[in-house]
Design an enzyme around this catalytic site. Structure first.
Site, PDB file in Angstrom:
ATOM      1  N   SER A 171     -28.188 -15.721 -45.785  1.00 33.88           N
ATOM      2  CA  SER A 171     -28.328 -16.805 -44.807  1.00 33.88           C
ATOM      3  C   SER A 171     -26.923 -17.297 -44.446  1.00 33.88           C
ATOM      4  CB  SER A 171     -29.162 -17.949 -45.394  1.00 33.88           C
ATOM      5  OG  SER A 171     -30.493 -17.547 -45.543  1.00 33.88           O
ATOM      6  N   GLY A 173     -25.380 -18.479 -41.967  1.00 31.82           N
ATOM      7  CA  GLY A 173     -25.130 -19.764 -41.308  1.00 31.82           C
ATOM      8  C   GLY A 173     -24.938 -20.900 -42.298  1.00 31.82           C
ATOM      9  N   ASP A 174     -25.531 -20.780 -43.460  1.00 34.19           N
ATOM     10  CA  ASP A 174     -25.454 -21.876 -44.438  1.00 34.19           C
ATOM     11  C   ASP A 174     -24.049 -22.069 -45.004  1.00 34.19           C
ATOM     12  OD1 ASP A 174     -28.396 -21.131 -44.312  1.00 34.19           O
ATOM     13  OD2 ASP A 174     -28.471 -22.910 -45.582  1.00 34.19           O
ATOM     14  N   PRO A 175     -23.446 -21.044 -45.629  1.00 39.87           N
ATOM     15  CA  PRO A 175     -22.096 -21.285 -46.158  1.00 39.87           C
ATOM     16  C   PRO A 175     -21.072 -21.559 -45.054  1.00 39.87           C
ATOM     17  CG  PRO A 175     -22.696 -18.966 -46.400  1.00 39.87           C
ATOM     18  CD  PRO A 175     -23.944 -19.705 -46.002  1.00 39.87           C
ATOM     19  N   GLY A 178     -21.521 -25.019 -44.342  1.00 39.56           N
ATOM     20  CA  GLY A 178     -21.146 -25.774 -45.535  1.00 39.56           C
ATOM     21  C   GLY A 178     -19.646 -25.885 -45.718  1.00 39.56           C
TER      22      GLY A 178
END
Lengths: 409, 358
Positions: A171, A173-175, A178
């Site tokens: 995923s 897009g998450d890190p 983040g």
């Protein structure tokens, strides 16, 4: 001992899943005190995303949760109850940063929007990191990392060359969101240090993803170009590819960025007859060169082949799978994998600190907290609550040592 | 209003993509970013347009560079380990001479260890970070992610890390030197797949292609590709939108059941997605609170109403026309779009402003 950059900074962390917790993991590594606040009824679903049949308290023993939430403190507070919200607001003046990754409308609907927080503390920094931002026509869209990849443009750039876009294996897009949000926290703290003022940050994870492929927006806007998939090849040099190596699903990435690197590779693979080909010819005959390289590589152990190519001056890397990456000599030399004792699970090697400060030398300090482990400590030390008040809160389900609805996930 | 980094001096010793990415947002947020060029050809023309807007570009000898480093608040470089020292700019010396300096070195593998001298491309760095092994289909080679993600991810980490360290320098009065390894940037984001093999002693995690499972992936749609990512709590709304009564069957009611019948579920969804357009999916998403997506190209996204409304894109004048590029990474702090300069054009002004004799 030298202080970590965020020593003395307290973060009220309302984030869940992976993007926001990735941010606060970074902040914790840099010395911040992160209070991860969850409601006993609406808690971080990542805790039970992976089924753990037969485990008594699975919300405490998920490796997925535990890897990304270490160095934080766990505090329960039911924000759907007025008393829970008030306690949260009471914590705001003790904190520097509030961070959340709810859907765009949720924080305001809870009555905890920036205007409310600012009344508690004018210098508070609020970071919101919804998928598509707090404003704009797409603000009500919901999305996890792979959706962010699609709607930020990255998926359209990734593919083998047969016209089919590919998702990344994670995923992503998450890190990306983040890490960007951690930068936003730093910038907001810098501004506050210089002006005394807080601010509200509205980070759209989709925009963070678009920023990872900015050059494709240049091509699109200047020349109307749509992405061309190159697979593992390079539009700039040849040959380049990912070639089968000996073993089960083992692969070697190789790039020849110059005539000299190609001549070296041609010699190593026993094809001196091809070593004089210039770039234009290497491009035109890329399929043939790939076959020649793979005829050699498929009989080579990937690690030894990488070392041999690198020592000969050819950029090469083993495609480290999830097992090999843990055994990689370089990462182990750097002490990157760390075993943190945890009261509910066997230790496992988890990733260490990426932002390696040579002097302050940050390192992992403590395993991820158990559910609600620090509730009493935080509420008594920061807000002065006594045993009787804590008992009342527990009776009302505002705080808890375990999820009240453990089946929901 | 001045940006939060107004007056902050950033020296970018170019430099490929990682260093250029790290300082790009610093320029937009008000820092005076002064960049020396690296070896020719490290950046394509499109990468220069995106990454160098708002920076001053200088050409100086190493003695002047050393003087500039003495005046810098933040120094960013992505050359091979040891090269800076060989030019008379050893990090330890720079830190002693300039106690609040935050230095950042970005390398493929880090400043020490057996691979420190290894050559690299984005592909090689990506391969060594772990995520590469998870991307693509199981019947083909692992696939590199689009763009230059190993380099860009390193730059993104360096940006956030440098500003965190700079905040520390403001508060505590001491800088530091960051040793950022692209390999660790990758190896820190293997999601659950990294710890899974460790915790369970499993085999390497396989590549899952475009569907991690039937309700988490990309499908062909009527006019391109779209997708869905549903957690258990979003499944009921998703199945209601799809509308097939068969989805209400017992075998699809639990996570375990869906996993067991994943192929059948995937086949049903394949059929349904094929009847929908990208636009229809994007309208159904917020209406039913289902995480639908559509694979959009940068060209399509340049026309996004939401991104325009949020003022996301900056414009940059180039010799080939006006480019539109991703601008501020978030709203809430003053941001200034920058113009594109040419190599060496800003030497005199920059060294004079920084108080360095030429």
């Amino acid at each position: 001992m030298k202080k970590l950059p965020l020593a003395g900074i307290r973060v009220l962390d309302l984030t869940m899943m992976w993007a926001g917790p990735f941010t606060t993991k970074l902040l914790a590594e840099m010395g911040a005190e992160v209070l991860k606040i969850e409601s006993p009824r609406a808690w971080d679903n990542i805790r039970t995303l992976i089924p753990q049949p037969g485990v008594e308290d699975p919300w405490n023993s998920s490796y997925y949760f535990n890897e990304y939430n270490r160095d934080k403190k766990s505090v329960t507070l039911d924000l759907a109850q007025a008393r829970g919200r008030q306690l949260f607001l009471d914590l705001v003046p003790t904190a520097d940063v509030v961070i959340e990754n709810y859907r765009a409308d949720v924080l305001d609907k809870l009555g905890l929007g920036y205007d409310v927080l600012r009344k508690q503390s004018p210098s508070i920094i609020l970071v919101s990191m919804a998928g598509f931002g707090k404003t704009g026509a797409d603000r009500d869209s919901v999305g996890f990392g792979p959706i962010i990849e699609q709607l930020g443009g990255l998926a359209s750039l990734t593919g083998y060359g047969d016209g089919i876009p590919m998702k990344t294996g994670i995923s992503y897009g998450d890190p990306v969101g983040g890490i960007g949000a951690a930068g936003a926290v730093a910038l907001a703290l810098i501004q506050r240090q210089r002006t005394g003022k807080g601010c509200v940050i509205d980070l759209a994870q989709r925009e963070g993803m678009a920023a990872m492929i900015g050059e494709a927006y240049v091509a699109a806007s200047l020349r109307g170009e749509d992405p061309v998939h190159h697979g593992n090849r390079s539009p700039r040099w040849a040959p380049q590819g990912v070639y089968r190596a000996a073993g089960i699903d083992q692969w070697l990435a190789v790039s020849c960025t110059s005539d000299a690197e190609w001549a070296t590779l041609a010699s190593i693979i026993g094809r001196d007859d091809l070593s004089g080909l210039d770039l234009a010819v290497r491009r035109a005959r890329h399929d043939e060169l790939d076959a020649a390289i793979e005829a050699w590589s498929s009989a080579q152990a990937p690690q030894a082949a990488m070392v041999r190519l690198q020592e000969s001056g050819v950029p090469a890397g083993r495609v480290l799978d999830t097992v090999a990456v843990h055994d990689d000599p370089q990462l182990n030399h750097r002490g990157f994998w760390v075993r943190l004792p945890h009261p509910r699970t066997a230790t496992f090697r988890q990733h260490g600190v990426v932002w390696r400060l040579a002097e302050a030398n940050p390192h992992l300090r403590r395993h991820a907290p158990l559910f609600g482990e620090h509730t009493r400590e935080v509420l008594s030390e920061l807000l002065g609550l006594d045993e009787a008040e804590l008992a009342e809160l527990a009776a009302a389900g505002i705080i808890a040592d375990a999820p009240i609805n453990p089946g929901v996930g | 209003m001045d940006g939060p980094l107004h007056g902050v001096r950033v020296l970018e010793i170019g430099g490929g993509i990682p260093a250029a990415v790290a300082t790009r947002w610093m320029a937009g947020f008000g820092a005076d970013v002064v960049r020396t060029e690296g070896p020719a050809g490290l950046l394509t023309s499109d990468e220069e347009t995106y990454l160098l807007a708002g920076k001053r570009r200088i050409a100086v000898n190493d003695r002047t560079l050393l003087a500039l480093a003495g005046r810098a608040d933040i120094l960013v470089e992505d050359g091979p380990p040891g090269v800076l020292a060989a030019r008379g700019l050893a990090p330890g010396d720079l830190r002693r001479a300039n106690p609040t300096l935050v230095g950042v070195s970005i390398t493929p593998f880090g400043q020490d260890g057996p691979y420190r001298e290894y050559g690299h491309t984005n592909l090689v760095a990506h391969a060594m970070g772990g995520v590469h092994s998870l991307t693509g289909t199981p019947d083909r080679a692992p696939l590199v992610n689009g763009g230059s993600q190993a380099y860009t991810l390193g730059g993104l980490n360096a940006f956030s890390a440098a500003l965190t360290a700079y905040f520390g320098a403001l508060v505590h009065g001491e800088g530091d030197w960051l040793d950022i390894s692209l390999q660790t940037c990758g190896a820190s984001i293997m999601e659950l797949y990294g710890p899974r093999v460790e915790a369970g002693g499993h085999e390497p995690h396989p590549r899952m292609g475009n569907q991690t499972n039937a309700h988490w992936g990309i499908y062909p749609v009527a006019d391109g590709y779209g997708g869905v990512c549903c957690l258990a709590r979003q499944i009921p709304a998703f199945f209601a939108v799809v509308g097939d009564p068969e989805l209400q069957a017992e075998r699809f009611a639990t996570p375990a059941g869906r996993l067991e019948n994943n192929d059948e579920l995937g086949a049903m969804l394949y059929g349904w997605f094929g009847t929908k357009t990208k636009r229809e999916l994007l309208e159904l998403g917020p209406k039913h609170k289902v995480p639908f997506g559509a694979v959009l190209t940068p060209r399509e996204l340049l026309g996004s109403a939401s991104l325009s409304e949020r003022g996301f894109f900056d414009t940059v004048a180039t010799p080939d026309g006006t480019a539109r590029i991703p601008g501020r990474p978030f709203l809430g702090l003053p941001w200034q779009p920058g113009a594109l300069s040419t190599p060496g054009a800003d030497t005199t002004g920059a060294i004079s402003d920084w108080g360095v004799a030429s």
